[in-house]
Scaffold this active site. Structure first.
Site, PDB file in Angstrom:
ATOM      1  N   LYS A  37       0.942  -1.128  -0.090  1.00 28.39           N
ATOM      2  CA  LYS A  37       0.078  -0.113   0.057  1.00 28.39           C
ATOM      3  C   LYS A  37       0.689   1.397  -0.018  1.00 28.39           C
ATOM      4  O   LYS A  37       2.034   1.045   0.109  1.00 28.39           O
ATOM      5  CB  LYS A  37      -1.012   0.061   1.318  1.00 28.39           C
ATOM      6  N   ARG A  88     -10.342   0.041  15.376  1.00 29.09           N
ATOM      7  CA  ARG A  88     -10.089   0.660  13.924  1.00 29.09           C
ATOM      8  C   ARG A  88     -11.130   0.017  13.125  1.00 29.09           C
ATOM      9  O   ARG A  88     -12.077   0.963  12.857  1.00 29.09           O
ATOM     10  CB  ARG A  88      -8.809   0.453  13.400  1.00 29.09           C
ATOM     11  N   HIS A 140      -5.830  -7.641  13.565  1.00 29.93           N
ATOM     12  CA  HIS A 140      -4.303  -6.570  13.313  1.00 29.93           C
ATOM     13  C   HIS A 140      -3.900  -6.318  14.840  1.00 29.93           C
ATOM     14  O   HIS A 140      -4.698  -5.921  15.559  1.00 29.93           O
ATOM     15  CB  HIS A 140      -4.768  -5.277  12.645  1.00 29.93           C
ATOM     16  N   ARG A 165       1.431 -10.914   7.203  1.00 30.52           N
ATOM     17  CA  ARG A 165       1.167  -9.577   6.288  1.00 30.52           C
ATOM     18  C   ARG A 165       2.521  -9.167   6.621  1.00 30.52           C
ATOM     19  O   ARG A 165       2.799  -8.386   8.058  1.00 30.52           O
ATOM     20  CB  ARG A 165       0.142  -8.760   6.817  1.00 30.52           C
ATOM     21  N   TYR A 183      15.731  30.748   7.838  1.00 26.52           N
ATOM     22  CA  TYR A 183      14.876  31.169   8.360  1.00 26.52           C
ATOM     23  C   TYR A 183      15.255  31.326   9.970  1.00 26.52           C
ATOM     24  O   TYR A 183      15.518  30.234  10.552  1.00 26.52           O
ATOM     25  CB  TYR A 183      13.453  30.812   8.033  1.00 26.52           C
ATOM     26  N   CYS A 187      13.769  24.378   4.227  1.00 26.96           N
ATOM     27  CA  CYS A 187      12.973  25.436   3.666  1.00 26.96           C
ATOM     28  C   CYS A 187      12.109  24.375   2.879  1.00 26.96           C
ATOM     29  O   CYS A 187      12.320  22.914   2.973  1.00 26.96           O
ATOM     30  CB  CYS A 187      13.585  26.241   2.838  1.00 26.96           C
ATOM     31  N   MET A 188      11.243  24.964   2.005  1.00 22.59           N
ATOM     32  CA  MET A 188      10.317  24.218   1.278  1.00 22.59           C
ATOM     33  C   MET A 188      10.860  23.548   0.224  1.00 22.59           C
ATOM     34  O   MET A 188      10.581  22.345   0.106  1.00 22.59           O
ATOM     35  CB  MET A 188       9.313  25.068   0.712  1.00 22.59           C
ATOM     36  N   ASP A 189      11.826  24.035  -0.496  1.00 14.96           N
ATOM     37  CA  ASP A 189      12.588  23.264  -1.179  1.00 14.96           C
ATOM     38  C   ASP A 189      14.197  23.093  -1.563  1.00 14.96           C
ATOM     39  O   ASP A 189      14.948  22.502  -2.162  1.00 14.96           O
ATOM     40  CB  ASP A 189      12.576  24.174  -2.667  1.00 14.96           C
TER      41      ASP A 189
END
Length: 439
Positions: free
Chosen positions: A79, A181, A216, A276, A318, A368-370
Site C-alpha cells: 500500500k 479501528r 491486526h 502480512r 529562516y 526550507c520548502m525546496d
C-alpha cells in the site's frame, strides 16, 4: 502528474489573441525544451530504489517464515506506493520471486497491482485491507479482488450491491480484537458471541464468499515482557476464541492471518495460514525494538547545488537558529519539506561523496520548502557532489525517524512524488532497470 505535464497545464500566454487555448509559440517552445529533459536532469534530487535489495529481503523473510511454518503464505503489503518506493516496480520484483499474495489499502491500489500481475501473466491474490464503496462491487469482481468486511452492516450493503451487479465477491472478515479501528467487535465474551452470530449470518449471504478472516495486532512492536506483549497475547487469544466459536457452529473459514511485520519476527505461533509483511520488505524497522538484518531498499539522494562561506556571527536560513562561531563552508542542496523532507530533520547527518571518499556533514538551520543547508567545512565538498541522506545503513533512517519523533514508515511514505524514483537491480548483471518515476 509529471513535472512536464504540470508545466503544460499552468504556463499560459497572457496574450489572449494568440489562440491555441492561451498558448503562444514561445510557450510551446519552452514546454518542448523542458519536456525533452530526463526527470533526473530537471531536478537533482532522487530516490534510488534497489529492486535487488527488495528481492533479497523478501527471500530472507520468506525463508524465515517457512522455517517456522512451511505452509504459511506471505501477504506482501504494498500500500501507499509500496511505502513510497513505487508499487508497480516492487510488485514486479516480488512476483519474480514467487510472491502470489498482495495487500493494499484501497481499490485504486488493488487495480494497479492487478494490472501489473496480469501484465506479467502471474496469478495472485489481492486483498483490500480497508473500505471500498459498495457501489464498486462490479469492479471488485471484474479485477478479482478480495474485499475486507468491516462490519455486518457493511457486509449487508456490499451483498446488496453485489446482487444488483450480478456478481459474487471474495471477502475476508476483519475481527477487531483490540486495535479499535475496523472489524467485527471481539473484546468481551458478549461481543464475541454477538460477532460469531453476525459472521454466521454474513457467511450465508448469496453474493459474498467468506474465504478468510484476520485481525491486526496494535502493540506487537513493543519490547518483550512489556504491557504491549501482554496485550498482543490477549488479542491472539480473542481471535482464537472466535475461531473456535465459529467452528462449533459449523463454520470453518479456510484462511487466517494476524501477524504484521513486527509479529512476524516474534510470534511464529500466530502465523495461522499467512503473515502480512510490509515495512520489513523495504529494509526498515517496525519499531525501536526490532532491527532485523535486512538491506535498505531506498536511498534518498541529491547533489550540492551551491557553496558559499559563512562568516562568524552570520546565521543560516529562516529564524537564524544556526549562527556560525567561526568561518564555515555551507552547501545548499535542492530538497525540502515539499519533498517530504521534514523540518524536524535539521541537525541530522548526511553522507557527501567527495573526490576523497564519503564525508559526513550535518544539516544546519531550518529546512526550507525546496532547499536545505549543510555544513561541509573541511570535507573537500564541491558543487555537484552527491549527497545521500539515508539508505546506506538502516541506522541512518532510524536516526531521521527518531529526530522527528516519528517512525520509519512515515519517513518513507512522506517522500513526495516530485522526488524522482530511479530503479536499479543489484541482482541484475546490468545493474540497471529502465529509469522511471511515479506521480
Amino acid at each position: 502528474m509529471s513535472c512536464c505535464a504540470t508545466i503544460y497545464n499552468v504556463i499560459l500566454c497572457p496574450q489572449k489573441e494568440c489562440g491555441k487555448d492561451g498558448w503562444c509559440v514561445a510557450t510551446e517552445q519552452i514546454y518542448k525544451l523542458y519536456s525533452s529533459l530526463t526527470e533526473l536532469e530537471r531536478r537533482k534530487t532522487w530516490a534510488e530504489v534497489d529492486l535487488g535489495a527488495l528481492r533479497r529481503n523478501y527471500c530472507l523473510l520468506r525463508d524465515m517464515v517457512r522455517a517456522n511454518d512451511p505452509s504459511a503464505r506471505i501477504l506482501a503489503v504494498v500500500k501507499a506506493e509500496a511505502y513510497g518506493h513505487g508499487a508497480p516496480e516492487c510488485v514486479r520484483a516480488l512476483l519474480d520471486e514467487g510472491c502470489d499474495f498482495f495487500a493494499v489499502s484501497c481499490i485504486d491500489e488493488a487495480v494497479a497491482v492487478r494490472v501489473v500481475c496480469d501484465g506479467a501473466h502471474r496469478p495472485a491474490d489481492i486483498l483490500i485491507l480497508g473500505y471500498t464503496q459498495p457501489s464498486l462491487a462490479s469492479q471488485l469482481a471484474r479485477f478479482n479482488i478480495i474485499q475486507t468486511l468491516l462490519s455486518e452492516d457493511y457486509a449487508v450493503r456490499l451483498d446488496r450491491a453485489a446482487d444488483e451487479a450480478g456478481v459474487t465477491l471474495r471477502t475476508h472478515v476483519a475481527l477487531d480484537t483490540g486495535m479499535n479501528r475496523i472489524g467485527f467487535a471481539a473484546h468481551s465474551a458478549d461481543e464475541m458471541r454477538a460477532t460469531t452470530s453476525a459472521i454466521l449470518r454474513v457467511s450465508s449471504f448469496r453474493n459474498l464468499s467468506v474465504e478468510g478472516m484476520f485481525t491486526h495486532f496494535a502493540r506487537a512492536d513493543e519490547a518483550p515482557g512489556s504491557e504491549g506483549e501482554a496485550k498482543t497475547d490477549l488479542q491472539a487469544e480473542r481471535y482464537r476464541t472466535v475461531c473456535r466459536m465459529l467452528e462449533e457452529h459449523g463454520l470453518r473459514i479456510s484462511f487466517h492471518h494476524a501477524c504484521n511485520s513486527a509479529a512476524a519476527m516474534r510470534r511464529p505461533n500466530d502465523y495461522f495460514n499467512g503473515v502480512r509483511i510490509g515495512i520489513l520488505l523495504f529494509g526498515a524497522r517496525p519499531s525501536d525494538h526490532i532491527a532485523p538484518p535486512l538491506t535498505p531498499v531506498l536511498k534518498l539522494k541529491t547533489v550540492i547545488s551551491h557553496l558559499h562561506k559563512l562568516l562568524p556571527g552570520e546565521s543560516v536560513s529562516y529564524g537564524g537558529d544556526y549562527v556560525a562561531d567561526s568561518e564555515r563552508l555551507i552547501a545548499t542542496v535542492p530538497i525540502g519539506y515539499a519533498d517530504g523532507f521534514l523540518r524536524a530533520y535539521s541537525g541530522a547527518f548526511v553522507s557527501v561523496q567527495t573526490a576523497d571518499g564519503p564525508r559526513t556533514a550535518p544539516i544546519i538551520g531550518r529546512i526550507c520548502m525546496d532547499q536545505c543547508m549543510l555544513d561541509v567545512t573541511g570535507t573537500g565538498a564541491q558543487s555537484g557532489d552527491v549527497v545521500t541522506f539515508f539508505g546506506n545503513d538502516p541506522k541512518e533512517l532510524y536516526a531521521y525517524a527518531d529526530r522527528a519523533a516519528t517512525i520509519d514508515y512515515e519517513c518513507l511514505c512522506l517522500i513526495s512524488s516530485r522526488v524522482t524514483r530511479i530503479y536499479i537491480d543489484s541482482t541484475d548483471p546490468n545493474n540497471q532497470v529502465p529509469e522511471r518515476s511515479f506521480s
